[in-house]
Design an enzyme around this catalytic site. Sequence first.
Site, mmCIF file in Angstrom:
data_model
loop_
_atom_site.group_PDB
_atom_site.id
_atom_site.type_symbol
_atom_site.label_atom_id
_atom_site.label_comp_id
_atom_site.label_asym_id
_atom_site.label_seq_id
_atom_site.Cartn_x
_atom_site.Cartn_y
_atom_site.Cartn_z
ATOM 1 N NE ARG A 175 -2.217 -1.417 3.408
ATOM 2 C CZ ARG A 175 -1.793 -0.273 4.314
ATOM 3 N NH1 ARG A 175 -1.921 1.261 4.224
ATOM 4 N NH2 ARG A 175 -1.092 -0.609 5.616
ATOM 5 C CE LYS A 234 -6.468 -4.076 4.198
ATOM 6 N NZ LYS A 234 -7.172 -4.814 5.340
ATOM 7 C CG HIS A 287 -7.745 -4.619 9.873
ATOM 8 N ND1 HIS A 287 -6.339 -4.436 10.295
ATOM 9 C CD2 HIS A 287 -7.596 -5.370 8.618
ATOM 10 C CE1 HIS A 287 -5.511 -4.751 9.192
ATOM 11 N NE2 HIS A 287 -6.457 -5.494 8.446
ATOM 12 C CB SER A 295 -0.012 -6.769 6.967
ATOM 13 O OG SER A 295 0.490 -7.541 6.302
ATOM 14 C CE LYS A 306 -6.434 -9.199 9.856
ATOM 15 N NZ LYS A 306 -4.971 -8.877 9.238
ATOM 16 C CB THR A 307 -4.633 -15.005 6.762
ATOM 17 O OG1 THR A 307 -5.098 -13.629 6.406
ATOM 18 C CG2 THR A 307 -5.105 -15.968 5.825
ATOM 19 C CG ASP A 344 -8.169 -8.105 6.162
ATOM 20 O OD1 ASP A 344 -7.150 -8.121 7.116
ATOM 21 O OD2 ASP A 344 -7.845 -7.373 5.209
ATOM 22 N NE ARG A 399 -0.614 -9.080 1.514
ATOM 23 C CZ ARG A 399 -1.094 -8.958 2.740
ATOM 24 N NH1 ARG A 399 -2.018 -9.677 3.085
ATOM 25 N NH2 ARG A 399 -0.651 -7.870 3.585
#
Length: 533
Positions: A58, A200, A220, A238, A242-243, A257, A322
Amino acid sequence: MDLAVRKTALENLGIRVVGAVHENLPAARLVEASVRRREGMIADNGALVARTGKRTGRSPKDRFIIENDATRETVDWGPVNQPFPAKKFDELLRNAAGYIDSLEEIWVTDAYAGADPRYRLNVQVVTEYAWQALFAKQLFRRPDPDELEDFEPEWTIIALPRLLMDPEVDDTKSETFVALDFEKKVVLICGTRYAGEIKKSIFGVLNFVLPTEKDVFPMHCSANKGESGDVALFFGLSGTGKTTLSADPERHLIGDDEHGWSDQGIFNFEGGCYAKTIDLSAEKEPQIWNAIRFGAVLENVALDRITRQVDYTDSSLTENTRAAYPLEFIEGAVEDGQGDHPKAVLFLTADAFGVLPPVSVLTPDQAAYYFLSGYTAKLAGTEADMETEVEATFSACFGAPFLPLPATTYADLLISRLKEHDVPCYLVNTGWSGGPYGVGERVDITATRRMVRAAIEGNLARGETREEPFFGLHVPVRLEGVPDGILNPRDTWKDKDAYDRQARKLAGLFRENFRKFEGSVSENIKNAGPKAP
């Protein structure tokens, strides 16, 4: 919807569309088009591999919110939410329209943001790359064919990677420009091929709309649920897990997410997952590994052009490699993307200092403190312009770059729901133990999974804890299946004095960061932070 109606919808934004419009194509045709146009290559696992050029993450310094009547008095303006003049944006939007008019073909994807029909947004994504249309198709929620017949977009995302800005003429900070206009309900993304900006941007929209208009708490976080319907939420930036932790073979994934928490429970904003793949293995993350197949998109993953084999250990392009794939590629995923009120909330942090315990039980006041703090360590590649390999950071609510409103707005929503539904909260360190990054080792994912399951099952809340001296965190004395030696982080360091110095340093960073919230939170929350002098 026929082509004439589609063109009329785009013309509302001043876009005539002279070339071909490829509308809501199936994944197979988008893959074919991407290969035909040399936008990507097919790997031996069937996924489409695309590269994003110099922007591999980003671009927060190039993200703006248009200042107008809808935002002037509500947005929390500052380095994260940078204002951009409406008149200048109109000029840039006209330039974008002229650019689209010059293209031979464009790709249009209609989708939903939000699994709960009461709160979802109708989103139309217009891209100049077929592979980005595939990304949008797999990441957002996909309408049924009959729903597309009368689909009316509320928000439009226009992604034009090859349209570069001129800072001296366009008043931007670089050739890249990402802007949200809450009056026109349009997102303009220029000068970057990184597809995460598409995803996002709408998360930022939902973070503005849902609290102010719908009394829904946008989060988030990832979410999953067990066979009995017990829901767990995983907050974190990130690289914090989380994933990975939500993709548990013994539980059902709701989403990886972005979610909302309404009066009836939680719901996923998305229809897919955007997982980091650096060092991905079938042994440690089988669900993600198996989800990467035909229809998935791999971003910046190394690919052997002869054998078409991918190398997930290769970070030569970026650490931020990713995979984007639809939720149904995850075995046992929750089809409707919804669940009851959670039974456990977990804050994930990758502590590069190696100081925080691997798991702690938080009081309600501590939950507010650590949610507002949002501490973790950014690893290289998740954002453009990072100057160091690892950078400790505080990101309010574990998602400050996506929060248009003041952070306390979201913290108040969290705490009210925790109290209303009697939900316990935990802090989980997925980072380093035995020393800081470069000295210690990353907490073993198998041990972390056991700690997380103990939290979800309620064993942590019921078990014996002790208060560690530096942060006042309540650490379990023992957990079945987890070595006692790793529960107390100080015990994992050879040099105890070095640990003490490091703990005091991190405690000071917490206090320094929290000063900006002291005028807007209670004394109990202010006093819930580190105890070390």
